[in-house]
Design a protein around this motif. Structure first.
Motif, PDB file in Angstrom:
ATOM      1  N   GLU A 343      90.340  36.382  71.095  1.00  0.00           N
ATOM      2  CA  GLU A 343      89.371  37.235  70.411  1.00  0.00           C
ATOM      3  C   GLU A 343      88.655  36.486  69.293  1.00  0.00           C
ATOM      4  N   GLU A 344      89.398  35.678  68.534  1.00  0.00           N
ATOM      5  CA  GLU A 344      88.776  34.897  67.459  1.00  0.00           C
ATOM      6  C   GLU A 344      87.844  33.837  68.032  1.00  0.00           C
ATOM      7  N   ARG A 345      88.254  33.205  69.126  1.00  0.00           N
ATOM      8  CA  ARG A 345      87.402  32.185  69.745  1.00  0.00           C
ATOM      9  C   ARG A 345      86.131  32.822  70.314  1.00  0.00           C
ATOM     10  N   LEU A 346      86.281  34.010  70.907  1.00  0.00           N
ATOM     11  CA  LEU A 346      85.116  34.733  71.427  1.00  0.00           C
ATOM     12  C   LEU A 346      84.119  35.025  70.314  1.00  0.00           C
ATOM     13  N   PHE A 347      84.630  35.534  69.199  1.00  0.00           N
ATOM     14  CA  PHE A 347      83.757  35.870  68.075  1.00  0.00           C
ATOM     15  C   PHE A 347      83.034  34.629  67.567  1.00  0.00           C
ATOM     16  N   GLU A 348      83.768  33.542  67.414  1.00  0.00           N
ATOM     17  CA  GLU A 348      83.157  32.318  66.894  1.00  0.00           C
ATOM     18  C   GLU A 348      82.091  31.769  67.841  1.00  0.00           C
ATOM     19  N   GLU A 349      82.370  31.842  69.159  1.00  0.00           N
ATOM     20  CA  GLU A 349      81.401  31.292  70.106  1.00  0.00           C
ATOM     21  C   GLU A 349      80.153  32.167  70.208  1.00  0.00           C
ATOM     22  N   LEU A 350      80.321  33.488  70.290  1.00  0.00           N
ATOM     23  CA  LEU A 350      79.159  34.359  70.378  1.00  0.00           C
ATOM     24  C   LEU A 350      78.320  34.309  69.100  1.00  0.00           C
ATOM     25  N   SER A 351      78.962  34.026  67.962  1.00  0.00           N
ATOM     26  CA  SER A 351      78.232  33.932  66.699  1.00  0.00           C
ATOM     27  C   SER A 351      77.235  32.789  66.714  1.00  0.00           C
ATOM     28  N   THR A 352      77.512  31.752  67.502  1.00  0.00           N
ATOM     29  CA  THR A 352      76.612  30.601  67.530  1.00  0.00           C
ATOM     30  C   THR A 352      75.293  30.912  68.225  1.00  0.00           C
ATOM     31  N   ASN A 353      75.213  32.048  68.925  1.00  0.00           N
ATOM     32  CA  ASN A 353      73.969  32.433  69.589  1.00  0.00           C
ATOM     33  C   ASN A 353      72.990  33.098  68.623  1.00  0.00           C
ATOM     34  N   PHE A 354      73.431  33.323  67.381  1.00  0.00           N
ATOM     35  CA  PHE A 354      72.603  34.017  66.393  1.00  0.00           C
ATOM     36  C   PHE A 354      72.504  33.176  65.129  1.00  0.00           C
ATOM     37  N   MET A 355      71.366  33.278  64.460  1.00  0.00           N
ATOM     38  CA  MET A 355      71.261  32.713  63.119  1.00  0.00           C
ATOM     39  C   MET A 355      71.668  33.812  62.154  1.00  0.00           C
ATOM     40  N   VAL A 356      72.933  33.752  61.706  1.00  0.00           N
ATOM     41  CA  VAL A 356      73.495  34.779  60.845  1.00  0.00           C
ATOM     42  C   VAL A 356      73.518  34.267  59.413  1.00  0.00           C
ATOM     43  N   VAL A 357      72.898  35.003  58.509  1.00  0.00           N
ATOM     44  CA  VAL A 357      72.814  34.623  57.105  1.00  0.00           C
ATOM     45  C   VAL A 357      73.335  35.766  56.256  1.00  0.00           C
ATOM     46  N   GLU A 358      74.213  35.461  55.323  1.00  0.00           N
ATOM     47  CA  GLU A 358      74.724  36.493  54.427  1.00  0.00           C
ATOM     48  C   GLU A 358      73.597  36.989  53.529  1.00  0.00           C
ATOM     49  N   ARG A 359      73.528  38.291  53.373  1.00  0.00           N
ATOM     50  CA  ARG A 359      72.493  38.860  52.508  1.00  0.00           C
ATOM     51  C   ARG A 359      72.958  38.780  51.063  1.00  0.00           C
ATOM     52  N   SER A 360      72.221  38.059  50.239  1.00  0.00           N
ATOM     53  CA  SER A 360      72.593  37.880  48.837  1.00  0.00           C
ATOM     54  C   SER A 360      71.831  38.845  47.951  1.00  0.00           C
ATOM     55  N   ASP A 361      72.321  39.040  46.746  1.00  0.00           N
ATOM     56  CA  ASP A 361      71.666  39.938  45.804  1.00  0.00           C
ATOM     57  C   ASP A 361      70.258  39.479  45.475  1.00  0.00           C
ATOM     58  N   GLU A 362      70.036  38.157  45.540  1.00  0.00           N
ATOM     59  CA  GLU A 362      68.733  37.625  45.177  1.00  0.00           C
ATOM     60  C   GLU A 362      67.632  38.064  46.131  1.00  0.00           C
ATOM     61  N   THR A 363      68.006  38.415  47.377  1.00  0.00           N
ATOM     62  CA  THR A 363      66.989  38.793  48.353  1.00  0.00           C
ATOM     63  C   THR A 363      66.593  40.249  48.227  1.00  0.00           C
ATOM     64  N   GLU A 364      67.392  41.045  47.523  1.00  0.00           N
ATOM     65  CA  GLU A 364      67.107  42.471  47.435  1.00  0.00           C
ATOM     66  C   GLU A 364      65.883  42.729  46.555  1.00  0.00           C
ATOM     67  N   GLY A 365      65.079  43.692  46.958  1.00  0.00           N
ATOM     68  CA  GLY A 365      63.933  44.061  46.171  1.00  0.00           C
ATOM     69  C   GLY A 365      62.749  43.137  46.297  1.00  0.00           C
ATOM     70  N   MET A 366      62.728  42.279  47.366  1.00  0.00           N
ATOM     71  CA  MET A 366      61.648  41.324  47.528  1.00  0.00           C
ATOM     72  C   MET A 366      60.538  41.833  48.413  1.00  0.00           C
ATOM     73  N   GLY A 367      60.601  43.115  48.788  1.00  0.00           N
ATOM     74  CA  GLY A 367      59.578  43.652  49.691  1.00  0.00           C
ATOM     75  C   GLY A 367      58.236  43.787  49.002  1.00  0.00           C
ATOM     76  N   GLU A 368      57.203  43.856  49.846  1.00  0.00           N
ATOM     77  CA  GLU A 368      55.869  44.102  49.324  1.00  0.00           C
ATOM     78  C   GLU A 368      55.829  45.492  48.694  1.00  0.00           C
ATOM     79  N   THR A 369      54.950  45.701  47.741  1.00  0.00           N
ATOM     80  CA  THR A 369      54.845  46.988  47.080  1.00  0.00           C
ATOM     81  C   THR A 369      54.602  48.102  48.089  1.00  0.00           C
ATOM     82  N   GLY A 370      55.475  49.131  48.046  1.00  0.00           N
ATOM     83  CA  GLY A 370      55.315  50.261  48.954  1.00  0.00           C
ATOM     84  C   GLY A 370      55.634  49.956  50.386  1.00  0.00           C
ATOM     85  N   ASP A 371      56.275  48.786  50.651  1.00  0.00           N
ATOM     86  CA  ASP A 371      56.485  48.379  52.035  1.00  0.00           C
ATOM     87  C   ASP A 371      57.958  48.393  52.435  1.00  0.00           C
TER      88      ASP A 371
END
Length: 373
Positions: A343-371
């Motif tokens: 199960e752990e190997r499956l998770f690790e291998e399938l994860s490589t098919n995606f560009m997964v990035v942790e969402r940090s606090d710095e990215t919050e609130g960066m949307g365009e006004t009203g968007d």
């Protein structure tokens, strides 16, 4: 188990139109299920293995949707790895159930129907209905149990899971024995292969894993282990079943859908355990400006995801299963990582098919006004 009267009595695995199969014998043949536009017979390849001793008969099928070929790779591997020395009973192996769709690299038949909504079929219906009835009569009516191998639909992937009617004791028995970490409880859609087979006394489960048009090594490994586990549970093979430290039966699942059009940045991968309000994906415009964020509505596990990050409003992004009451997300993650198993190997291998990035606090609130949402 009983069979519905309109289908007659259960057929013997020993006797086929192509000839008899003696105890201890393995035979390859082709079962005629339809005709092509040119009038040629459409014949699906089948291998039948019969042990010297009597016992249950199990079918293992793949490519019921013609583009879902991970299961085809599984059955090919099973045939060639020499590990199917049956103690008793019989095995019907069908690497491609829907040959007309398989030849077109398509999910659907040439008449645009989904074969997996046409069971048990009829003798005088549509192309799909007639094929379904032939498959039902010749495969299901010879079997005591069934395993049907699937993948996610096009532009999606699934973490390996079992779909099963857990209210049926024999279905639950083989579903648990298969050994997947995740089991989705349900009867299945009306007209589906597993639902209709189960309804006439052939308990059947579906494995979902991986993507279309691929044979993925870890998915093959997972499915082979599962099929072997079921055969061991039924006393047909030597050895003990291999079960993960925790199996979770999911009663409720939802598809999280895109609220805006844009380009997704994923924060989770298939199989990941998530907690309520955890960020699943951030939707940005093509210049990377945030438009909206999808959050988990409950503690759950990622069953499947889109593999196409470009979305329009309403498109499915993440298939999330709700963890049952009493199941702790942190404990489930810890059990998997500590076990360091498949199960752990499956998770690790399938994860490589995606560009997964942790969402940090710095990215919050960066949307365009009203968007933003």
């Amino acid at each position: 188990m009983p069979r519905a009267s309109r289908f007659g009595k259960k057929k013997s695995i020993a006797t086929w139109d192509e000839g008899d199969i003696a105890p201890g014998e393995t035979r390859n043949f082709r079962l005629t299920v339809s005709e092509s536009y040119s009038g040629m017979n459409v014949r699906i390849p089948i291998q039948v293995r019969r042990a010297k001793r009597e016992g249950p008969t199990v079918f293992v099928t793949a490519a019921l949707h013609g583009d879902e070929i991970n299961g085809t790779g599984v059955i090919r591997q099973m045939i060639h790895d020499g590990a199917l020395d049956l103690k008793c009973g019989g095995l019907i192996l069908v690497p491609v159930l829907n040959l007309l769709a398989f030849d077109r690299h398509s999910r659907y038949l040439p008449d645009r129907r989904d074969l997996n909504r046409c069971f048990p079929g009829s003798l005088g219906g549509s192309l799909a209905s007639r094929m379904a009835r032939r498959i039902f009569d010749e495969i299901v009516m010879r079997s005591d149990y069934g395993i049907d191998l699937h993948t996610a639909a096009v532009r999606r992937t699934n973490y390996p899971n079992i779909r099963a009617d857990m209210g049926n004791a024999e279905v639950a028995r083989i579903a648990h024995a298969f050994g997947s970490e995740l089991v989705l409880n349900g009867k299945g859609p009306k007209g589906s292969f597993r639902r209709e087979a189960t309804s006439i006394g052939c308990p059947t489960i579906v494995m979902e894993g991986g993507e279309v048009w691929k044979v993925e090594p870890r998915i093959v490994e997972s499915a082979m282990k599962g099929v072997t586990n079921v055969l061991r549970e039924l006393g047909m093979l030597e050895g003990e079943t291999e079960i993960p430290p925790q199996q979770t039966v999911l009663e409720k699942t939802v598809w999280l859908r895109a609220e805006r059009g844009g380009f997704l940045q994923f924060h989770v991968a298939p199989g990941e355990v998530v907690v309520r309000e955890q960020a699943i994906a951030t939707n940005t415009n093509l210049l990377g400006v945030e438009r909206s964020v999808l959050y988990a509505p409950f503690d759950g596990v990622v069953i499947g995801m889109t593999t196409l990050p470009a979305v329009t409003p309403g498109e499915p992004v993440c298939h999330l299963g709700r963890l049952p009451r009493g199941t702790k997300a942190a404990q489930l993650s810890q059990d998997r990582s500590e076990d360091e198993g498949l199960e752990e190997r499956l998770f690790e291998e399938l994860s490589t098919n995606f560009m997964v990035v942790e969402r940090s606090d710095e990215t919050e609130g960066m949307g365009e006004t009203g968007d933003s949402e």
